[in-house]
Write a protein that holds these residues in place. Structure first.
Motif, PDB file in Angstrom:
ATOM      1  N   LEU A  43     -16.342  -5.091 -28.522  1.00 29.38           N
ATOM      2  CA  LEU A  43     -15.684  -4.069 -29.329  1.00 29.38           C
ATOM      3  C   LEU A  43     -16.694  -3.334 -30.204  1.00 29.38           C
ATOM      4  O   LEU A  43     -16.673  -2.097 -30.286  1.00 29.38           O
ATOM      5  CB  LEU A  43     -14.570  -4.684 -30.173  1.00 29.38           C
ATOM      6  CG  LEU A  43     -13.807  -3.722 -31.086  1.00 29.38           C
ATOM      7  CD1 LEU A  43     -13.166  -2.589 -30.296  1.00 29.38           C
ATOM      8  CD2 LEU A  43     -12.757  -4.490 -31.891  1.00 29.38           C
ATOM      9  N   PHE A  46     -18.754  -1.094 -27.871  1.00 28.91           N
ATOM     10  CA  PHE A  46     -17.963   0.021 -27.346  1.00 28.91           C
ATOM     11  C   PHE A  46     -17.686   1.063 -28.427  1.00 28.91           C
ATOM     12  O   PHE A  46     -17.718   2.263 -28.166  1.00 28.91           O
ATOM     13  CB  PHE A  46     -16.657  -0.480 -26.733  1.00 28.91           C
ATOM     14  CG  PHE A  46     -16.833  -1.300 -25.482  1.00 28.91           C
ATOM     15  CD1 PHE A  46     -18.044  -1.334 -24.783  1.00 28.91           C
ATOM     16  CD2 PHE A  46     -15.782  -2.052 -24.994  1.00 28.91           C
ATOM     17  CE1 PHE A  46     -18.198  -2.082 -23.629  1.00 28.91           C
ATOM     18  CE2 PHE A  46     -15.923  -2.809 -23.834  1.00 28.91           C
ATOM     19  CZ  PHE A  46     -17.131  -2.822 -23.157  1.00 28.91           C
ATOM     20  N   ARG A  47     -17.412   0.595 -29.650  1.00 25.87           N
ATOM     21  CA  ARG A  47     -17.212   1.551 -30.757  1.00 25.87           C
ATOM     22  C   ARG A  47     -18.499   2.336 -31.018  1.00 25.87           C
ATOM     23  O   ARG A  47     -18.453   3.528 -31.287  1.00 25.87           O
ATOM     24  CB  ARG A  47     -16.792   0.818 -32.019  1.00 25.87           C
ATOM     25  CG  ARG A  47     -15.343   0.504 -32.079  1.00 25.87           C
ATOM     26  CD  ARG A  47     -14.995  -0.092 -33.419  1.00 25.87           C
ATOM     27  NE  ARG A  47     -13.571  -0.220 -33.567  1.00 25.87           N
ATOM     28  CZ  ARG A  47     -12.999  -1.208 -34.234  1.00 25.87           C
ATOM     29  NH1 ARG A  47     -13.736  -2.139 -34.815  1.00 25.87           N
ATOM     30  NH2 ARG A  47     -11.694  -1.251 -34.334  1.00 25.87           N
ATOM     31  N   ARG A  50     -18.801   4.981 -28.430  1.00 25.44           N
ATOM     32  CA  ARG A  50     -17.827   6.045 -28.688  1.00 25.44           C
ATOM     33  C   ARG A  50     -18.238   6.884 -29.903  1.00 25.44           C
ATOM     34  O   ARG A  50     -18.276   8.109 -29.843  1.00 25.44           O
ATOM     35  CB  ARG A  50     -16.441   5.442 -28.927  1.00 25.44           C
ATOM     36  CG  ARG A  50     -15.380   6.475 -29.277  1.00 25.44           C
ATOM     37  CD  ARG A  50     -14.125   5.859 -29.839  1.00 25.44           C
ATOM     38  NE  ARG A  50     -14.377   5.229 -31.129  1.00 25.44           N
ATOM     39  CZ  ARG A  50     -13.492   4.497 -31.782  1.00 25.44           C
ATOM     40  NH1 ARG A  50     -12.301   4.275 -31.260  1.00 25.44           N
ATOM     41  NH2 ARG A  50     -13.791   3.958 -32.946  1.00 25.44           N
ATOM     42  N   ASP A  51     -18.540   6.213 -31.005  1.00 25.03           N
ATOM     43  CA  ASP A  51     -18.773   6.899 -32.274  1.00 25.03           C
ATOM     44  C   ASP A  51     -20.080   7.682 -32.319  1.00 25.03           C
ATOM     45  O   ASP A  51     -20.197   8.645 -33.075  1.00 25.03           O
ATOM     46  CB  ASP A  51     -18.710   5.901 -33.432  1.00 25.03           C
ATOM     47  CG  ASP A  51     -17.323   5.267 -33.579  1.00 25.03           C
ATOM     48  OD1 ASP A  51     -16.358   5.780 -32.967  1.00 25.03           O
ATOM     49  OD2 ASP A  51     -17.219   4.247 -34.290  1.00 25.03           O
ATOM     50  N   GLY A  60     -15.275   6.949 -24.276  1.00 25.23           N
ATOM     51  CA  GLY A  60     -15.311   6.098 -25.467  1.00 25.23           C
ATOM     52  C   GLY A  60     -13.932   5.569 -25.819  1.00 25.23           C
ATOM     53  O   GLY A  60     -13.769   4.404 -26.191  1.00 25.23           O
ATOM     54  N   VAL A  64     -12.908   1.429 -25.935  1.00 26.31           N
ATOM     55  CA  VAL A  64     -12.317   0.772 -27.105  1.00 26.31           C
ATOM     56  C   VAL A  64     -10.879   0.345 -26.800  1.00 26.31           C
ATOM     57  O   VAL A  64     -10.477  -0.784 -27.108  1.00 26.31           O
ATOM     58  CB  VAL A  64     -12.394   1.687 -28.342  1.00 26.31           C
ATOM     59  CG1 VAL A  64     -11.647   1.086 -29.518  1.00 26.31           C
ATOM     60  CG2 VAL A  64     -13.855   1.946 -28.715  1.00 26.31           C
ATOM     61  N   LEU A  68      -9.416  -3.528 -26.709  1.00 25.08           N
ATOM     62  CA  LEU A  68      -8.364  -3.844 -27.676  1.00 25.08           C
ATOM     63  C   LEU A  68      -7.066  -4.250 -26.983  1.00 25.08           C
ATOM     64  O   LEU A  68      -6.364  -5.146 -27.457  1.00 25.08           O
ATOM     65  CB  LEU A  68      -8.111  -2.664 -28.613  1.00 25.08           C
ATOM     66  CG  LEU A  68      -9.139  -2.493 -29.725  1.00 25.08           C
ATOM     67  CD1 LEU A  68      -8.837  -1.243 -30.542  1.00 25.08           C
ATOM     68  CD2 LEU A  68      -9.192  -3.710 -30.629  1.00 25.08           C
ATOM     69  N   GLU A 137      -8.046   0.819 -35.873  1.00 20.99           N
ATOM     70  CA  GLU A 137      -7.804   1.927 -34.943  1.00 20.99           C
ATOM     71  C   GLU A 137      -6.401   2.502 -35.164  1.00 20.99           C
ATOM     72  O   GLU A 137      -5.542   2.472 -34.283  1.00 20.99           O
ATOM     73  CB  GLU A 137      -7.990   1.459 -33.499  1.00 20.99           C
ATOM     74  CG  GLU A 137      -9.392   1.015 -33.165  1.00 20.99           C
ATOM     75  CD  GLU A 137     -10.413   2.145 -33.154  1.00 20.99           C
ATOM     76  OE1 GLU A 137     -10.016   3.318 -32.989  1.00 20.99           O
ATOM     77  OE2 GLU A 137     -11.610   1.852 -33.312  1.00 20.99           O
TER      78      GLU A 137
END
Length: 173
Positions: A43, A46-47, A50-51, A60, A64, A68, A137
């Motif tokens: 997690l 992956f964040r 994405r971010d 992204g 996430v 999740l 999230e």
């Protein structure tokens, strides 16, 4: 084959020192972390992807959301409402004489059971959304609960970035 790197080309059988270190780190993580710890590490990674925009926005989102959803599904049994409704469904099926591996015939499904299944699925979705919120999230939780078509479209678009072909309709929630 043209050598575009500095130094001499290496054979495919001989990993570079960096690749070897990454393999050792992966083995170490797999040995030392339980599934929840590994999911938490994924997690975070992956964040970050994405971010920072390392991957396109939908890709992204997929990364996430995918981890999740897996984590939330593992936690569903801990939700009191989900557990209670699951027990009610099992009792209804048992009282009707269904064994664990049996299902209702399409023309024999009781309305009470159908209504209970809808309530159970709603409780599962609410528990997943609560898990998303607890994980920070909030926007994803809102889209999951209140705009499922957008959630599925973004998820599928991101999934295709990594995997190509569309999912079969039976796999889409």
């Amino acid at each position: 084959m043209k050598n575009t790197r500095r130094g001499k080309p290496r054979s495919p059988e001989m990993p570079s020192e960096v690749e070897d270190e990454l393999r050792q780190l992966t083995r170490h993580l797999a040995e030392d972390l339980d599934d929840a710890g590994l999911d938490a590490q994924l997690l975070v990674a992956f964040r970050e992807a994405r971010d920072t925009g390392t991957v396109p926005a939908d890709a992204g989102f997929f990364l996430v959301a995918h981890i999740l959803l897996a984590m939330a599904d593992e936690a569903l049994a801990a939700d009191a409402r989900v557990r209670a409704l699951s027990g009610e469904l099992e009792a209804l099926e048992r009282d009707a004489g269904l064994r664990e591996d049996e299902f209702w015939a399409p023309d024999e499904i009781p309305e009470e059971w159908e209504a209970l299944v809808l309530e159970y699925e709603t409780a599962c979705d609410e528990a997943r959304a609560a898990f998303f919120r607890d994980a920070g999230e909030e926007m994803m939780a809102e889209v999951f609960l209140h705009d499922r078509n957008t959630f599925i479209r973004q998820f599928e678009s991101g999934r295709r970035f990594f995997h190509g072909l569309p999912m079969l309709p039976s796999y889409v929630n």
